[in-house]
Design an enzyme around this catalytic site. Sequence first.
Site, short mmCIF file in Angstrom:
data_model
loop_
_atom_site.label_atom_id
_atom_site.label_comp_id
_atom_site.label_asym_id
_atom_site.label_seq_id
_atom_site.Cartn_x
_atom_site.Cartn_y
_atom_site.Cartn_z
N ARG A 100 0.81 -1.23 0.00
CA ARG A 100 0.00 0.00 0.00
C ARG A 100 0.84 1.28 0.00
O ARG A 100 1.91 1.32 0.59
CB ARG A 100 -0.93 -0.02 1.22
CG ARG A 100 -1.94 -1.15 1.11
CD ARG A 100 -2.78 -1.34 2.35
NE ARG A 100 -3.80 -2.37 2.09
CZ ARG A 100 -3.58 -3.69 2.16
NH1 ARG A 100 -2.40 -4.16 2.51
NH2 ARG A 100 -4.54 -4.54 1.89
N HIS A 125 -0.89 -2.36 -4.44
CA HIS A 125 -0.23 -3.08 -5.52
C HIS A 125 -0.20 -2.31 -6.86
O HIS A 125 -0.47 -2.87 -7.92
CB HIS A 125 -0.88 -4.45 -5.72
CG HIS A 125 -0.72 -5.38 -4.53
ND1 HIS A 125 0.38 -5.37 -3.72
CD2 HIS A 125 -1.56 -6.34 -4.02
CE1 HIS A 125 0.23 -6.30 -2.77
NE2 HIS A 125 -0.93 -6.88 -2.93
N HIS A 199 3.13 -12.35 -6.34
CA HIS A 199 2.01 -12.61 -5.43
C HIS A 199 1.49 -14.04 -5.56
O HIS A 199 0.27 -14.26 -5.62
CB HIS A 199 0.90 -11.60 -5.72
CG HIS A 199 0.04 -11.27 -4.56
ND1 HIS A 199 -0.84 -12.17 -4.00
CD2 HIS A 199 -0.09 -10.13 -3.83
CE1 HIS A 199 -1.48 -11.59 -3.00
NE2 HIS A 199 -1.04 -10.35 -2.87
N ASP A 271 -1.19 -10.56 7.92
CA ASP A 271 -1.13 -9.77 6.68
C ASP A 271 -0.16 -8.63 6.98
O ASP A 271 -0.53 -7.47 6.98
CB ASP A 271 -2.52 -9.26 6.30
CG ASP A 271 -2.57 -8.68 4.89
OD1 ASP A 271 -1.49 -8.58 4.26
OD2 ASP A 271 -3.67 -8.30 4.45
N GLU A 335 5.57 -12.44 0.00
CA GLU A 335 5.94 -11.44 -1.00
C GLU A 335 7.20 -10.73 -0.53
O GLU A 335 7.14 -9.88 0.37
CB GLU A 335 4.79 -10.44 -1.16
CG GLU A 335 3.48 -11.08 -1.57
CD GLU A 335 2.27 -10.31 -1.04
OE1 GLU A 335 2.08 -9.15 -1.44
OE2 GLU A 335 1.52 -10.86 -0.22
C1 BGC Z 1 -2.00 -7.72 0.94
C2 BGC Z 1 -3.41 -8.01 1.37
C3 BGC Z 1 -4.28 -7.96 0.15
C4 BGC Z 1 -3.79 -8.95 -0.84
C5 BGC Z 1 -4.59 -8.89 -2.10
C6 BGC Z 1 -1.58 -8.75 -0.04
O1 BGC Z 1 -0.30 -8.47 -0.48
O2 BGC Z 1 -1.12 -7.65 2.02
O3 BGC Z 1 -3.85 -7.09 2.33
O4 BGC Z 1 -5.61 -8.20 0.46
O5 BGC Z 1 -2.45 -8.71 -1.14
O6 BGC Z 1 -4.74 -10.12 -2.63
#
Ligand code: BGC
Length: 371
Positions: A100, A125, A199, A271, A335
């Site tokens: 973010r 992202h 991802h 997360d 990630e």
């Molecule tokens: C984030 C999550 C997000 C996800 C989306 C992750 O990298 O940390 O918060 O919902 O990506 O698929």
Amino acid sequence: MKTAISFVALTAALSFSATVPPIKQLPFGEVDGKPISIYLLKNAAGMEVTITNYGGAVTSIKVPDRNKALGNVVLGFDSVAPYQTTTSYFGALIGRYGNRIGKAEFQLEGKVYHIPANENGNALHGGTTGFNKRIWDAKDVSTAKAPALEMHYLSPDGEMGFPGNLDVTVRYTLDAKNGLEIDYSATTDKATVLNLTNHTYFNLAGAGNDTVLKHRLTIRADHYTPVDGALLPTGVVQAVEGTPFDFRHGNVIGSRINEDNEQLKLGKGYDHNFVLNEPHTLKQWAVRVEERSTGRVMEVFTDQPAVQFYTGNFLDGTAHGVGGDFKFRSAICLETQHYPDSPNHPNFPSTELRPGEKYHTVTIYRFSTEE
Ligand code: BGC
């Protein structure tokens, strides 16, 4: 004479086993009238990886279990269409900025840049159309030893609000020791910020299995970055000691995930960005995951300073892919990256890239088994 013949036979056998089958290119559907492909990489040990040039996404990874049975351990789909509509970034390359950016804006060299917000007024992202929704050029760059696929994308100046024409190359290599190496490089013609990652969602018991809560995880991280209600880092770098975020000595993922802990509640599970202990080299793994029922093990090597550990808390079973429905916490993402929202936190390592500099980073996901 006899010795000479067996020597010849032996060298022939060795060179045969070291030769890898050529990458196969297969149709995967169409986007905006353009044909999209899937590329199958196989190594001599039998491991198989498929990658599409849509979003540069890894769509499957087949690795043996302890009984040598091949199984797919990542969440993916068998055609491009679901990749166009999903908001879960399955297997995709992430850019220009992984995770973010607060208020979807940042300042660089005195100028404010705005990214089209795609989550609660923030950018996730890379904004509304990130690298995961772009068509990449793919090229077979295999050597005799290892199949390799090179992805290239030129992100124009101002795309998603980011400055600079950004020339990005990502090379996927499947090595002989069941490692999938991802080598990212980029250059820019204006100062910019950049945080590339991948991802892929892993479930070592096999994609489509219910949860990953029994996987055992070790992360070489003494610290993590706590988040606020929007999952943005607060700016604090917190010790994991004495918290459910302490994976330094190996923990079963589900053992503390439902504890009454504010951070776990904010993330709906894990997360969070874990700050990897130094040195950040490829010489030792940063993260290790073990799945007891299959004996599968995955080790993650990276030169990046951090890793986002995400337990698929936003998966809800509505996405149906290869192996079944992708349910709540049915996979983990690891990630490797710089810290989220770094452009707005001067105390975090810098994500700036300037003309004349080369962005280069490598991550390897290596698979093996244990008894
Ligand atoms: C984030 C999550 C997000 C996800 C989306 C992750 O990298 O940390 O918060 O919902 O990506 O698929």
